[in-house]
Design a protein around this motif. Structure first.
Motif, PDB file in Angstrom:
ATOM      1  N   ASP A 116      38.109   5.620  91.105  1.00 31.51           N
ATOM      2  CA  ASP A 116      37.550   5.880  92.433  1.00 31.51           C
ATOM      3  C   ASP A 116      38.607   5.580  93.486  1.00 31.51           C
ATOM      4  N   TYR A 117      38.996   6.614  94.237  1.00 30.54           N
ATOM      5  CA  TYR A 117      39.903   6.419  95.361  1.00 30.54           C
ATOM      6  C   TYR A 117      39.164   6.871  96.613  1.00 30.54           C
ATOM      7  N   ASN A 118      38.667   5.917  97.374  1.00 33.16           N
ATOM      8  CA  ASN A 118      37.908   6.189  98.593  1.00 33.16           C
ATOM      9  C   ASN A 118      36.684   7.073  98.344  1.00 33.16           C
ATOM     10  N   GLY A 119      36.147   7.023  97.128  1.00 33.68           N
ATOM     11  CA  GLY A 119      34.986   7.841  96.798  1.00 33.68           C
ATOM     12  C   GLY A 119      35.315   9.065  95.970  1.00 33.68           C
ATOM     13  N   TYR A 120      36.604   9.290  95.711  1.00 34.50           N
ATOM     14  CA  TYR A 120      37.040  10.444  94.919  1.00 34.50           C
ATOM     15  C   TYR A 120      37.291  10.013  93.481  1.00 34.50           C
ATOM     16  N   PRO A 121      36.570  10.579  92.513  1.00 32.51           N
ATOM     17  CA  PRO A 121      36.820  10.240  91.110  1.00 32.51           C
ATOM     18  C   PRO A 121      38.083  10.936  90.641  1.00 32.51           C
ATOM     19  N   ILE A 122      39.173  10.208  90.588  1.00 30.32           N
ATOM     20  CA  ILE A 122      40.516  10.745  90.350  1.00 30.32           C
ATOM     21  C   ILE A 122      40.487  11.877  89.321  1.00 30.32           C
ATOM     22  N   SER A 123      40.989  13.059  89.709  1.00 29.19           N
ATOM     23  CA  SER A 123      40.983  14.182  88.776  1.00 29.19           C
ATOM     24  C   SER A 123      42.251  15.011  88.901  1.00 29.19           C
ATOM     25  N   THR A 124      42.376  15.808  89.975  1.00 25.20           N
ATOM     26  CA  THR A 124      43.604  16.572  90.193  1.00 25.20           C
ATOM     27  C   THR A 124      44.812  15.642  90.198  1.00 25.20           C
ATOM     28  N   SER A 125      44.616  14.424  90.697  1.00 24.22           N
ATOM     29  CA  SER A 125      45.699  13.438  90.697  1.00 24.22           C
ATOM     30  C   SER A 125      46.233  13.225  89.289  1.00 24.22           C
ATOM     31  N   MET A 126      45.342  13.266  88.297  1.00 25.75           N
ATOM     32  CA  MET A 126      45.767  13.105  86.909  1.00 25.75           C
ATOM     33  C   MET A 126      46.349  14.390  86.354  1.00 25.75           C
ATOM     34  N   THR A 127      45.641  15.496  86.547  1.00 23.52           N
ATOM     35  CA  THR A 127      46.073  16.732  85.894  1.00 23.52           C
ATOM     36  C   THR A 127      47.432  17.202  86.402  1.00 23.52           C
TER      37      THR A 127
END
Length: 435
Positions: A116-127
Motif C-alpha cells: 500500500d502506497y498512499n492507498g495504491y496497492p503496488i502493481s505497475t510499480s512492480m511490473t
C-alpha cells in the motif's frame, strides 16, 4: 450544406494541427541522438512504445531493433493488441512469459507486505521493474548495445526502468524518446498520424492492466474529470452492483490465500475470481491523490477488487496471529517496503532484508475467513485460525482463567512513572492544563 463559419472552423482546426505537428517534428529533429545501435525496446503496443519503434527507425537509424513484450498477466486482449500493432509496424515482437514469476515471486511478497502506497496497492510499480529485468537480460543475450523504453519525463516509470536497466545491463545507454524529445501526449499522437499509423486511446493517458491492479489514465485525470461507468473492466459501481450479498470462504496458509470455498486454487486464479466477484459487488474503485517519485501530486484512478479484498483480510489475519510486538514493527516495514518498491527499488539490498523479516512473520499467519461483499462493503462474517493468539477462554470477561487480584501490583508498577511525573510537575510549577 457547409456554412462559411463551419468552413473557417475546419480550416482553423487543420492549421492548428499542422502547427502542432510542425512543433513536434521540430522537437525531434533538433535533438542529436546516437546512430546505428542495436536496440532492445520494451514494447507493449501502446502509444509510447509504438512511437519508439518509428523513431528507432527514422531518428536513431537502429541497425537492428528487437521489440520485447513481457506477459505479466495483462490478458490476451492486450497482448494481442500489441502483436497486431507490431504487424502494422512491420515487426515481430519477442514475447516473454513472466506470469508465473510475477505471481509466485512478486505478488506473494506484495500480499505478505500488505502492499500500500498512499492507498495504491503496488502493481505497475512492480511490473515495470520485472519487465525492465527481462528486457535487459534479453538485450544482453541478443548482443544489443542500447536499450529503449517509452516513459515520459513527468512520470515514475523512467526511474523504475532505469534503476533495473542499470543493475542488469550496466553500461548500456538507455534511450527514452518521449522524455528526450520533450513530447506531450498530443504530440505523440500527431507524430503517429504523420507516420501513417494512428494510435487511438479509449482513455487519454492509457490503461495499464495486471491481474493485481489496473491503472487508468495515469497522469491524465484532472481534478474535476468525471469517471463514466464505461471505464471499468471489473467494477460495477454500487448503484448498479448486485442487490444480494455474495458470501464465500477464503483459506490462508503462511500469509497467502490458497483456497476459495474449500477448493484449493493457485494464487492467480484466486485473484482473477475475486476481481470478478468483488467487481460485481462494487469493490475495487480507488480515486486518490498520489505523490510521485518526483514529489509531484497527481490524481490517480485504479481498479483493484481482488487486491482490496485480500489485503483487508491479510491485515486482519496478522492482527489475529502476530504478537503485539511484531505488529507495529511489521507495519513500519510494510510501509518501507511499499515505498521502496514504488520508487523503483525492488532489487535494493534493504528491500531484500525486509522481505526476509516479512517471510519469517508469515509462518504463523494461517486461517479461514468467511466474507460477505455487498455494494462496496467487505464484511468479515467469521474467522478461525489454528495459529491465532486470540484465546477467549483467557481474555473474556466471562471466564475465570486467572485471579484478577494478581494484576493489582502490576498496575501499581505501571502507574509509578506517572506518580513521578506528577511530583516533578508540582516541583517545577507545571500545571496539567499546560500539558
Amino acid at each position: 450544406m457547409v456554412t462559411n463559419n463551419q468552413t473557417h472552423l475546419t480550416q482553423a482546426t487543420t492549421t492548428s494541427s499542422q502547427d502542432a505537428l510542425a512543433l513536434a517534428l521540430h522537437k525531434v529533429n533538433s535533438v542529436d541522438v546516437p546512430q546505428g545501435n542495436t536496440i532492445a525496446l520494451a514494447f507493449s503496443g501502446g502509444l509510447d512504445s509504438t512511437l519508439c519503434v518509428k523513431l528507432a527507425e527514422t531518428k536513431y537509424h537502429a541497425s537492428k531493433l528487437y521489440a520485447i513484450s513481457v506477459d505479466v498477466g495483462q490478458g490476451e486482449e492486450e497482448l494481442n493488441m500489441g502483436i497486431q500493432r507490431a504487424e502494422m509496424l512491420g515487426i515481430t515482437p519477442i514475447v516473454l512469459d513472466a506470469r508465473e514469476e510475477f505471481t509466485s515471486q512478486w505478488l506473494t511478497k506484495a500480499i505478505q507486505a500488505n502492499s500500500d502506497y498512499n492507498g495504491y496497492p503496488i502493481s505497475t510499480s512492480m511490473t515495470r521493474q520485472l519487465i525492465a529485468k527481462k528486457v535487459a537480460q534479453k538485450a544482453l543475450e541478443l548482443g544489443c548495445d542500447a536499450l529503449m523504453e517509452g516513459s515520459s519525463g513527468k512520470g515514475n516509470d523512467q526511474y523504475r526502468m532505469h534503476n533495473v536497466f542499470s543493475l542488469f545491463a550496466p553500461g548500456l545507454p538507455t534511450f527514452v524518446p518521449v522524455r528526450d524529445f520533450d513530447l506531450t501526449r498530443g504530440e505523440e499522437q500527431l507524430l503517429m498520424e504523420n507516420f501513417g499509423i494512428p494510435v487511438e486511446e479509449l482513455i487519454a493517458g492509457g490503461d495499464d492492466k495486471t491481474m493485481w491492479c489496473r491503472s487508468i489514465a495515469s497522469g491524465g485525470i484532472g481534478l474535476d474529470t468525471e469517471l463514466p461507468d464505461s471505464i471499468w473492466m471489473w467494477l460495477k459501481p454500487p448503484h448498479t452492483a448486485a442487490n444480494q450479498p455474495s458470501t464465500f470462504k477464503i483459506t490462508w496458509e503462511h500469509g497467502l490465500p490458497v483456497a476459495l470455498d474449500g477448493k484449493a486454487l493457485p494464487l492467480d486464479e484466486i485473484i482473477q475470481k475475486l476481481n470478478v466477484l468483488g467487481g460485481e459487488n462494487g469493490i475495487g474503485k480507488i480515486d486518490m491523490f498520489e505523490d510521485g517519485i518526483m514529489g509531484l501530486k497527481s490524481r490517480e484512478i485504479y481498479e483493484a477488487p481482488g487486491a482490496q479484498i485480500l489485503l483487508k483480510l491479510h491485515r486482519d489475519l496478522e492482527l489475529y496471529c502476530l504478537t503485539k510486538e511484531e505488529v507495529p514493527l511489521k507495519r513500519q516495514l510494510d510501509a518501507q517496503w511499499s515505498s521502496m518498491v514504488y520508487h523503483g527499488e525492488w532489487f535494493h539490498p534493504l528491500k531484500n532484508a525486509i522481505d526476509a523479516f516479512i517471510s519469517t512473520t508469515q509462518q504463523a499467519v494461517s486461517g479461514e475467513y468467511v466474507v460477505s461483499l455487498y455494494k462496496g462493503n467487505i464484511d468479515i462474517v467469521s474467522r478461525s485460525s489454528h495459529s491465532g493468539l486470540f484465546f477467549p477462554d483467557v481474555r473474556s470477561i466471562n471466564s475465570a482463567s486467572f485471579n484478577q487480584k494478581e494484576c493489582a501490583p502490576a498496575a501499581h508498577l505501571r502507574g509509578l512513572p506517572y506518580e513521578l511525573i506528577a511530583r516533578r510537575n508540582k516541583l517545577a510549577g507545571i500545571t496539567q492544563e499546560g500539558l
